[in-house]
Design an enzyme around this catalytic site. Structure first.
Site, PDB file in Angstrom:
ATOM      1  N   SER A 128       0.863  -1.195   0.000  1.00  0.00           N
ATOM      2  CA  SER A 128       0.000   0.000   0.000  1.00  0.00           C
ATOM      3  C   SER A 128       0.889   1.231   0.000  1.00  0.00           C
ATOM      4  CB  SER A 128      -0.848  -0.002   1.281  1.00  0.00           C
ATOM      5  OG  SER A 128      -1.503   1.236   1.457  1.00  0.00           O
TER       6      SER A 128
ATOM      7  N   TYR B  28      -2.247  -1.405  10.419  1.00  0.00           N
ATOM      8  CA  TYR B  28      -2.200  -1.527   8.958  1.00  0.00           C
ATOM      9  C   TYR B  28      -0.874  -0.984   8.421  1.00  0.00           C
ATOM     10  CZ  TYR B  28      -4.026  -1.191   4.133  1.00  0.00           C
ATOM     11  OH  TYR B  28      -4.238  -1.327   2.776  1.00  0.00           O
TER      12      TYR B  28
END
Ligand code: NAD
Length: 261
Positions: free
Chosen positions: A143, A156
């Site tokens: 990401s 995350y």
């Protein structure tokens, strides 16, 4: 580019980016094991669509990748039923938005298990066969949050930084084996993972839904638009081609310019 005769496991491929990656690999003829949760009917329809594209049966596993034993069982099934995996796309992931002081410890651990431990366990299981065959492609959907941060996403962001590191480590470790390992780092892609985090972001930042979409999500992206899942899928297919054999150990942005700022 033709992946006929190659086997591929795409984790978290019953939805969003993973489904698009599976579709792109099926279009190149790869034999697929898909993984993830969902309605049985929808998964069967996806299997049929993929199989029509690849010309090969498509297997599905609902292994919960937060459970190490289930990850190992999935790896064993791939070895037994497909004879090994040539292309491993570590894509499954979840998000949880919460200030660090309130972040549930179980959720922290679950996220690390899905997004860091499972990729490690699957690489560990499939690298020996890739080495024997002198060819392999290992990918992780990391990401933009694997290199930059936003508030309230501690687990995350830690997991995505870790999986970028894992791909980098394996890129170097496996450099002379015919195996490449790379992280792909999308910006915001309009999938259930992004849509589902909007209510928590509205609450933690005291914003309306439109403000979250425009002032938080799209504001991060210079192109001011969401990345499309099939743009990530097409890139995955390219990275599986021989033309991409010199690309390894990299963290490759598909983020509309987010991390270029
Ligand atoms: P999604 O919610 O559409 O799909 C997630 C997939 O993972 C589904 O198939 C789901 O069933 C599966 N999954 C969830 N928990 C699982 C578990 N415990 N075991 C096995 N499978 C599980 O999400 P998405 O947006 O397509 O995300 C896919 C990957 O891309 C994730 O790793 C995510 O972090 C990453 N990513 C997403 C975005 C984005 O903006 N959507 C941006 C960058 C990176």
């Amino acid at each position: 580019m033709n992946l006929k005769g190659k086997t591929a496991l795409v984790t978290g491929s019953t939805s969003g980016i993973g489904a698009a990656c599976a579709m792109a690999l099926a279009e190149q003829g790869a034999t697929l094991m898909i993984n993830g949760f969902g309605e049985a009917e929808a998964i069967a329809a996806l299997q049929a669509e993929l199989s029509a594209k690849s010309g090969a049966p498509v297997l599905h596993s609902d292994a919960d990748l937060s459970d190490g034993a289930a990850v190992q069982a999935l790896a064993d099934r791939c070895l037994k039923e497909l004879g090994g995996i040539d292309i491993l796309v570590n894509n499954a992931g979840i998000q949880h938005v919460c200030p660090v002081e309130d972040f549930p410890i179980d959720m922290w651990r679950k996220m690390q298990a899905i997004m860091v431990d499972a990729p490690f366990l699957l690489c560990r299981a499939f690298v020996p066969g890739m080495k024997d065959r002198g060819w392999g492609r290992i990918l992780a959907t990391a990401s933009a949050h694997g290199s930059v941060a936003s508030p309230n996403k501690s687990s995350y962001i830690a997991a995505k930084h870790a999986v970028v590191g894992l791909m980098r480590a394996l890129g170097v470790e496996l450099a002379q084996t015919g195996i490449t390992a790379n992280a792909i780092s999308p910006g915001y892609v309009w999938t259930p993972l992004v849509e589902n985090q909007i209510p928590d972001t509205m609450r933690t930042r005291n914003m309306s839904r439109d403000q979250v979409i425009n002032d938080v999500l799209l504001a991060a992206i210079p192109q001011r638009k969401f990345v499309m899942p099939d743009q990530v899928g097409a890139f995955v297919a390219f990275l599986c081609s021989d033309a991409a054999s010199a690309i390894t150990g990299a963290n490759l942005a598909v983020d509309g310019g987010w991390t270029a700022q």
